[in-house]
Design a protein around this motif. Structure first.
Motif, short mmCIF file in Angstrom:
data_model
loop_
_atom_site.label_atom_id
_atom_site.label_comp_id
_atom_site.label_asym_id
_atom_site.label_seq_id
_atom_site.Cartn_x
_atom_site.Cartn_y
_atom_site.Cartn_z
N VAL A 1 0.71 -0.88 -0.02
CA VAL A 1 0.08 -0.07 0.17
C VAL A 1 0.88 1.28 0.10
CG1 VAL A 1 -1.80 1.15 1.32
CG2 VAL A 1 -1.98 -1.15 1.43
N LEU A 2 0.42 2.11 -0.78
CA LEU A 2 1.07 3.33 -0.69
C LEU A 2 -0.11 4.62 -0.37
CD1 LEU A 2 3.15 6.01 -1.49
CD2 LEU A 2 2.40 5.83 -3.83
N GLU A 3 0.37 5.20 0.78
CA GLU A 3 -0.70 6.16 1.27
C GLU A 3 0.05 7.71 0.99
OE1 GLU A 3 -3.21 8.46 4.92
OE2 GLU A 3 -1.45 6.93 5.53
N ILE A 4 -0.72 8.42 0.44
CA ILE A 4 -0.30 9.67 0.05
C ILE A 4 -1.05 10.73 1.00
CG2 ILE A 4 -0.44 11.70 -1.83
CD1 ILE A 4 1.09 9.38 -2.72
N GLY A 5 -0.06 11.80 1.67
CA GLY A 5 -0.65 12.44 2.75
C GLY A 5 -1.21 11.85 4.01
N THR A 6 -0.29 11.06 4.84
CA THR A 6 -0.60 10.42 5.82
C THR A 6 -1.08 11.00 7.30
OG1 THR A 6 0.12 8.43 7.09
CG2 THR A 6 1.66 10.17 7.02
N ILE B 1 4.17 15.48 3.07
CA ILE B 1 5.13 16.71 2.98
C ILE B 1 5.57 17.37 3.82
CG2 ILE B 1 3.26 18.60 2.64
CD1 ILE B 1 5.04 19.61 0.39
N SER B 2 4.87 17.09 5.15
CA SER B 2 4.98 17.65 6.51
C SER B 2 6.15 16.93 7.22
CB SER B 2 3.85 18.11 7.17
OG SER B 2 3.92 18.41 8.56
N THR B 3 7.07 17.56 7.84
CA THR B 3 7.97 16.76 8.84
C THR B 3 7.22 16.57 9.94
OG1 THR B 3 9.94 17.88 7.85
CG2 THR B 3 10.19 16.91 9.76
N GLY B 4 6.53 17.55 10.50
CA GLY B 4 5.67 17.54 11.82
C GLY B 4 4.85 16.23 11.94
N ALA B 5 4.15 16.19 10.55
CA ALA B 5 3.14 15.13 10.41
C ALA B 5 3.55 13.63 10.61
CB ALA B 5 2.26 15.45 9.10
N LEU B 6 4.82 13.74 9.71
CA LEU B 6 5.47 12.44 9.63
C LEU B 6 6.22 11.96 11.27
CD1 LEU B 6 7.57 12.65 6.35
CD2 LEU B 6 5.52 11.29 6.86
N GLU B 7 6.58 13.17 12.01
CA GLU B 7 6.77 12.70 13.34
C GLU B 7 5.68 12.28 14.09
OE1 GLU B 7 8.48 16.01 14.57
OE2 GLU B 7 10.57 16.02 13.49
N THR B 8 4.63 12.80 13.91
CA THR B 8 3.40 12.36 14.90
C THR B 8 3.06 10.88 14.25
OG1 THR B 8 2.60 14.81 14.78
CG2 THR B 8 1.06 12.69 15.40
N ALA B 9 2.83 10.83 12.91
CA ALA B 9 2.76 9.34 12.16
C ALA B 9 3.54 8.21 12.84
CB ALA B 9 2.60 9.41 10.91
N SER B 10 4.84 8.53 12.79
CA SER B 10 5.81 7.49 13.37
C SER B 10 5.65 7.14 14.88
CB SER B 10 7.14 8.21 13.19
OG SER B 10 7.55 8.43 11.74
N GLN B 11 5.33 8.34 15.58
CA GLN B 11 4.94 7.82 17.12
C GLN B 11 3.69 7.20 17.18
OE1 GLN B 11 4.83 12.33 18.18
NE2 GLN B 11 5.73 11.33 20.31
N ASN B 12 2.56 7.27 16.49
CA ASN B 12 1.44 6.44 16.53
C ASN B 12 1.80 5.01 16.16
OD1 ASN B 12 -0.73 8.46 17.52
ND2 ASN B 12 -0.45 9.35 15.63
N ALA B 13 2.61 4.82 14.98
CA ALA B 13 3.02 3.45 14.55
C ALA B 13 3.58 2.95 15.81
CB ALA B 13 3.80 3.45 13.19
N GLN C 1 9.19 11.61 3.62
CA GLN C 1 8.68 12.90 3.11
C GLN C 1 8.77 13.02 1.75
OE1 GLN C 1 11.22 15.97 5.07
NE2 GLN C 1 9.25 17.56 4.69
N ALA C 2 7.92 13.52 1.16
CA ALA C 2 7.54 13.63 -0.31
C ALA C 2 6.17 14.45 -0.42
CB ALA C 2 7.26 12.16 -0.90
#
Length: 283
Positions: free
Chosen positions: A120-125, A148-160, A173-174
């Protein structure tokens, strides 16, 4: 702060005072919000909130409660105050860089799960609720989630990590498909779809506290659907699917975009409120 807030008060009296202020301020769901904030301030469960309604609240909890109430009176969403939101049976951390997940989006998760994908590829997690939910439910799937957001990716990684699926998701980040390699069974996205001109009229809870980049879908709200469908073919395996959440009334436009980009097998899925919520297109 009114004088009575410094006096010993029971749970029920504090709740009544907060509800009164919420109603005066025009806050939606005043009783529900007040109860959530009381549970948060006191560490109560639902049962304890009822069973201890006539008990006095200690000073520190009272201060925490009224601090939360004041934030809500400034139209900060109750789940931003709590710092988390439930989604698909799990609690997810929130941040200023992410939207608050909505129950409607669970329809998108269900649509992907029914395809039983391996990749699966999710765009805009965003906060990662879709990727994490899929990783938790699909025991062998591998997921690539971008934002595209570094902050969002950090939050998503924490949730994972909290949900124990960090080894099944790669966060990158893309900007849409930039730098992405490989092909996938499913491309999933809940993209920005609010018309640029409509953002100023959104609820204060959304307009003042949600990241605009996660809301603004361009002049007609369809910018990201065009970008996703125009490039999706190159990132899909044979008979691969694109699953996207849509706004109310956008189904015809998104279906047209998908068909124009070469997807002939398209369908619309309704959410639990019988509103057209997801477009699924097969290569």
């Amino acid at each position: 702060m009114p004088e009575e807030k410094n006096k010993a008060e029971t749970v029920s009296k504090l709740l009544s005072s907060a509800v009164f202020r919420f109603v005066e301020a025009g806050i939606d769901s005043p009783e529900f919000d007040a109860k959530l904030l009381m549970q948060h301030a006191c560490g109560f469960s639902n049962v304890e909130l009822i069973s201890k309604s006539n008990e006095f609240v200690d000073d520190e909890a009272v201060l925490r409660f009224w601090s939360c109430v004041e934030r809500r009176l400034n139209f900060e969403p109750v789940h931003r105050i709590l710092g988390y939101r439930g989604f698909y049976g799990r609690d997810f951390l929130l941040s200023d860089d992410t939207l608050i997940p909505r129950p409607d989006t669970e329809t998108l998760v269900e649509a992907v799960l029914e395809t039983n994908p391996s990749t699966v590829l999710e765009i805009g997690t965003g906060s990662g609720v879709i990727a994490v939910s899929l990783a938790a439910e699909l025991k062998t799937a591998i997921i690539l989630a971008t934002d595209i957001s570094t902050g969002a990716l950090e939050t998503a990684s924490q949730n994972a990590c909290i949900c124990g699926v960090e080894d099944k998701i790669k966060f990158v980040q893309a900007d849409l498909f930039d730098g992405i390699e490989g092909t996938f069974d499913v491309i999933v996205s809940n993209p920005p779809y609010i018309l640029s001109s409509d953002i100023i009229a959104l609820q204060k809870e959304v307009r003042f506290f949600d990241p605009v980049c996660a809301l603004d879908g361009g002049e007609d709200g369809l910018d990201f659907y065009r970008k996703i469908f125009e490039k999706a073919y190159g990132f899909l395996k044979p008979r691969g699917k694109v699953c996207v959440e849509i706004g109310i009334g956008q189904e015809d436009d998104v279906l047209s975009i998908a068909k124009r980009c070469g997807f002939s097998d398209v369908a619309v899925i309704k959410d639990l409120n019988h509103i057209n919520r997801v477009v699924i297109a097969t290569q």
